[in-house]
Design a protein around this motif. Structure first.
Motif, mmCIF file in Angstrom:
data_model
loop_
_atom_site.group_PDB
_atom_site.id
_atom_site.type_symbol
_atom_site.label_atom_id
_atom_site.label_comp_id
_atom_site.label_asym_id
_atom_site.label_seq_id
_atom_site.Cartn_x
_atom_site.Cartn_y
_atom_site.Cartn_z
ATOM 1 N N VAL A 196 30.445 35.953 46.146
ATOM 2 C CA VAL A 196 31.173 36.612 46.654
ATOM 3 C C VAL A 196 32.793 36.217 46.811
ATOM 4 O O VAL A 196 33.671 36.898 46.438
ATOM 5 C CB VAL A 196 30.892 36.845 48.321
ATOM 6 C CG1 VAL A 196 31.902 37.808 48.961
ATOM 7 C CG2 VAL A 196 29.284 37.703 48.160
ATOM 8 N N VAL A 197 32.936 34.867 46.989
ATOM 9 C CA VAL A 197 34.021 34.268 47.011
ATOM 10 C C VAL A 197 34.843 34.443 45.533
ATOM 11 O O VAL A 197 35.800 34.707 45.383
ATOM 12 C CB VAL A 197 34.019 32.845 47.604
ATOM 13 C CG1 VAL A 197 35.618 32.242 47.168
ATOM 14 C CG2 VAL A 197 33.973 33.043 49.155
ATOM 15 N N THR A 198 34.086 33.993 44.707
ATOM 16 C CA THR A 198 34.424 34.209 43.285
ATOM 17 C C THR A 198 34.854 35.471 42.893
ATOM 18 O O THR A 198 36.061 35.602 42.157
ATOM 19 C CB THR A 198 33.428 33.572 42.157
ATOM 20 O OG1 THR A 198 33.228 32.370 42.625
ATOM 21 C CG2 THR A 198 33.842 33.690 40.724
ATOM 22 N N VAL A 199 34.192 36.364 42.996
ATOM 23 C CA VAL A 199 34.543 37.816 42.698
ATOM 24 C C VAL A 199 35.772 38.276 43.676
ATOM 25 O O VAL A 199 36.694 38.650 42.897
ATOM 26 C CB VAL A 199 33.326 38.784 42.985
ATOM 27 C CG1 VAL A 199 33.742 40.431 42.942
ATOM 28 C CG2 VAL A 199 32.272 38.482 42.409
ATOM 29 N N VAL A 200 35.976 37.985 44.813
ATOM 30 C CA VAL A 200 37.067 38.358 45.562
ATOM 31 C C VAL A 200 38.090 37.659 44.859
ATOM 32 O O VAL A 200 39.385 38.417 44.726
ATOM 33 C CB VAL A 200 36.987 38.037 46.925
ATOM 34 C CG1 VAL A 200 38.092 38.308 47.745
ATOM 35 C CG2 VAL A 200 35.907 39.267 47.593
ATOM 36 N N VAL A 201 38.049 36.528 44.820
ATOM 37 C CA VAL A 201 39.363 35.832 44.309
ATOM 38 C C VAL A 201 39.620 36.078 42.860
ATOM 39 O O VAL A 201 40.740 36.214 42.461
ATOM 40 C CB VAL A 201 39.163 34.076 44.200
ATOM 41 C CG1 VAL A 201 40.126 33.403 43.883
ATOM 42 C CG2 VAL A 201 39.120 33.672 46.015
ATOM 43 N N THR A 202 38.686 36.151 41.964
ATOM 44 C CA THR A 202 38.925 36.562 40.639
ATOM 45 C C THR A 202 39.827 38.056 40.586
ATOM 46 O O THR A 202 40.741 38.201 39.952
ATOM 47 C CB THR A 202 37.735 36.823 39.787
ATOM 48 O OG1 THR A 202 37.235 35.519 39.790
ATOM 49 C CG2 THR A 202 37.961 37.363 38.450
ATOM 50 N N ILE A 203 39.137 38.930 41.436
ATOM 51 C CA ILE A 203 39.857 40.226 41.329
ATOM 52 C C ILE A 203 41.476 40.206 42.153
ATOM 53 O O ILE A 203 42.194 40.747 41.600
ATOM 54 C CB ILE A 203 39.183 41.289 42.195
ATOM 55 C CG1 ILE A 203 37.517 41.799 41.857
ATOM 56 C CG2 ILE A 203 39.918 42.633 42.795
ATOM 57 C CD1 ILE A 203 38.038 42.307 40.288
ATOM 58 N N LEU A 204 41.530 39.378 43.103
ATOM 59 C CA LEU A 204 42.974 39.172 43.407
ATOM 60 C C LEU A 204 43.751 38.428 42.681
ATOM 61 O O LEU A 204 44.914 39.237 42.547
ATOM 62 C CB LEU A 204 42.876 38.448 44.936
ATOM 63 C CG LEU A 204 42.131 39.132 46.186
ATOM 64 C CD1 LEU A 204 42.067 38.026 47.328
ATOM 65 C CD2 LEU A 204 42.855 40.585 46.540
ATOM 66 N N VAL A 205 43.380 37.669 41.779
ATOM 67 C CA VAL A 205 44.112 36.928 40.804
ATOM 68 C C VAL A 205 44.561 37.982 39.657
ATOM 69 O O VAL A 205 45.765 38.000 39.455
ATOM 70 C CB VAL A 205 43.496 35.916 40.152
ATOM 71 C CG1 VAL A 205 44.249 35.104 39.000
ATOM 72 C CG2 VAL A 205 43.409 34.632 41.464
ATOM 73 N N TYR A 206 43.641 38.618 39.138
ATOM 74 C CA TYR A 206 43.975 39.652 38.089
ATOM 75 C C TYR A 206 44.868 40.822 38.984
ATOM 76 O O TYR A 206 45.868 41.258 38.104
ATOM 77 C CB TYR A 206 42.583 40.437 37.579
ATOM 78 C CG TYR A 206 42.071 39.906 36.638
ATOM 79 C CD1 TYR A 206 42.171 40.281 35.362
ATOM 80 C CD2 TYR A 206 41.251 38.588 36.661
ATOM 81 C CE1 TYR A 206 41.468 39.818 34.222
ATOM 82 C CE2 TYR A 206 40.706 38.120 35.755
ATOM 83 C CZ TYR A 206 40.605 38.527 34.352
ATOM 84 O OH TYR A 206 40.279 38.073 33.419
ATOM 85 N N TRP A 207 44.733 41.135 39.973
ATOM 86 C CA TRP A 207 45.546 42.200 40.456
ATOM 87 C C TRP A 207 46.915 41.548 40.820
ATOM 88 O O TRP A 207 47.867 42.227 40.522
ATOM 89 C CB TRP A 207 45.136 42.453 41.816
ATOM 90 C CG TRP A 207 45.924 43.246 42.758
ATOM 91 C CD1 TRP A 207 45.900 44.786 42.738
ATOM 92 C CD2 TRP A 207 46.963 43.208 43.852
ATOM 93 N NE1 TRP A 207 47.204 45.388 43.731
ATOM 94 C CE2 TRP A 207 47.572 44.034 44.240
ATOM 95 C CE3 TRP A 207 47.157 42.012 44.390
ATOM 96 C CZ2 TRP A 207 48.515 44.167 45.275
ATOM 97 C CZ3 TRP A 207 48.252 41.781 45.423
ATOM 98 C CH2 TRP A 207 48.819 42.919 45.946
ATOM 99 N N ALA A 208 47.167 40.345 41.561
ATOM 100 C CA ALA A 208 48.363 39.879 41.557
ATOM 101 C C ALA A 208 49.154 39.657 40.190
ATOM 102 O O ALA A 208 50.279 39.925 39.965
ATOM 103 C CB ALA A 208 48.229 38.413 42.344
ATOM 104 N N ALA A 209 48.560 39.329 39.093
ATOM 105 C CA ALA A 209 49.064 39.020 37.932
ATOM 106 C C ALA A 209 49.539 40.646 37.179
ATOM 107 O O ALA A 209 50.692 40.482 36.743
ATOM 108 C CB ALA A 209 48.185 38.545 36.955
ATOM 109 N N GLU A 210 48.791 41.256 37.534
ATOM 110 C CA GLU A 210 49.070 42.750 36.720
ATOM 111 C C GLU A 210 50.219 43.322 37.707
ATOM 112 O O GLU A 210 51.212 43.969 37.206
ATOM 113 C CB GLU A 210 47.656 43.482 36.729
ATOM 114 C CG GLU A 210 47.889 44.758 36.118
ATOM 115 C CD GLU A 210 48.744 45.985 36.657
ATOM 116 O OE1 GLU A 210 49.154 46.884 35.776
ATOM 117 O OE2 GLU A 210 48.583 46.195 37.919
ATOM 118 N N ARG A 211 50.147 43.230 39.050
ATOM 119 C CA ARG A 211 51.018 43.708 39.944
ATOM 120 C C ARG A 211 52.663 43.016 39.532
ATOM 121 O O ARG A 211 53.531 43.681 39.666
ATOM 122 C CB ARG A 211 50.799 43.414 41.290
ATOM 123 C CG ARG A 211 49.601 44.617 41.792
ATOM 124 C CD ARG A 211 50.101 46.197 41.628
ATOM 125 N NE ARG A 211 49.773 46.641 40.331
ATOM 126 C CZ ARG A 211 50.240 47.687 39.585
ATOM 127 N NH1 ARG A 211 51.156 48.299 40.260
ATOM 128 N NH2 ARG A 211 49.786 48.032 38.448
#
Length: 186
Positions: free
Chosen positions: A66-81
């Protein structure tokens, strides 16, 4: 002689067209994924979340997955944003407004990852600590979600029902690739 409302006598007004079942199912996920960019972000978030889940589940616990998925999504979101904010800043005037708007538009990437995560946790506890079963259930959910999002995007673009099914299948194929990857690594 026409009846009231301009209809011929004996004819009833047609009821408003019902949304398709698939569209109805997707509406609970997020009602305001209003345009093609938001649907694209949702598809992107679903694929990234599913891939992170497949990789993390090889040796991790439920919490680690769960932590891996959440952190990965947040990193991708932050980079794209961040890239969008830089782009907005290059447009000159009203930079803050453009930057805030860019941050709001990327939410579907994060929101789309919720459903497979909820399935992961629920199935894990229903089947008494069966992480691999829960991961496969979540990956299947992600695949169905991808198919639905692809179908919805195609229908909103005016594609025929058959064409939308094809686009949905192509989107779902991304989830199938993640499942095959998971099976090959397991």
């Amino acid at each position: 002689m026409a009846a009231e409302g301009g209809r011929s006598p004996g004819t009833e007004p047609r009821p408003p067209r019902r949304a398709g079942r698939l569209t109805q199912l997707l509406r609970w996920q997020r009602r305001d994924w209003a345009d093609d960019h938001e649907l694209a972000h949702a598809i992107h978030g679903t694929v990234v979340g599913a891939a992170a889940m497949a990789a993390a589940s090889l040796h991790g616990t439920l919490g680690e997955v769960v932590v891996t998925v959440v952190v990965t999504i947040l990193v991708y979101w932050a980079a794209e944003r961040y890239a969008r904010v830089l782009s907005a800043a290059a447009h000159g005037g009203q930079r803050l407004q453009h930057a805030l708007a860019a941050l709001r538009r990327g939410r579907p990437m994060i929101e789309a990852a919720y459903t497979p995560l909820v399935v992961l946790v629920v199935v894990y506890f229903l089947f008494e600590d069966a992480l691999q079963t829960a991961v496969f259930a979540a990956l299947i959910t992600a695949t169905l979600l991808l198919g639905g999002l692809g179908h919805l995007a195609a229908r909103r673009a005016g594609t025929s029902r058959a064409g939308a099914i094809g686009w949905g299948a192509v989107s779902a194929a991304l989830g199938v690739v993640v499942i095959v990857l998971k099976l090959s690594l397991h």
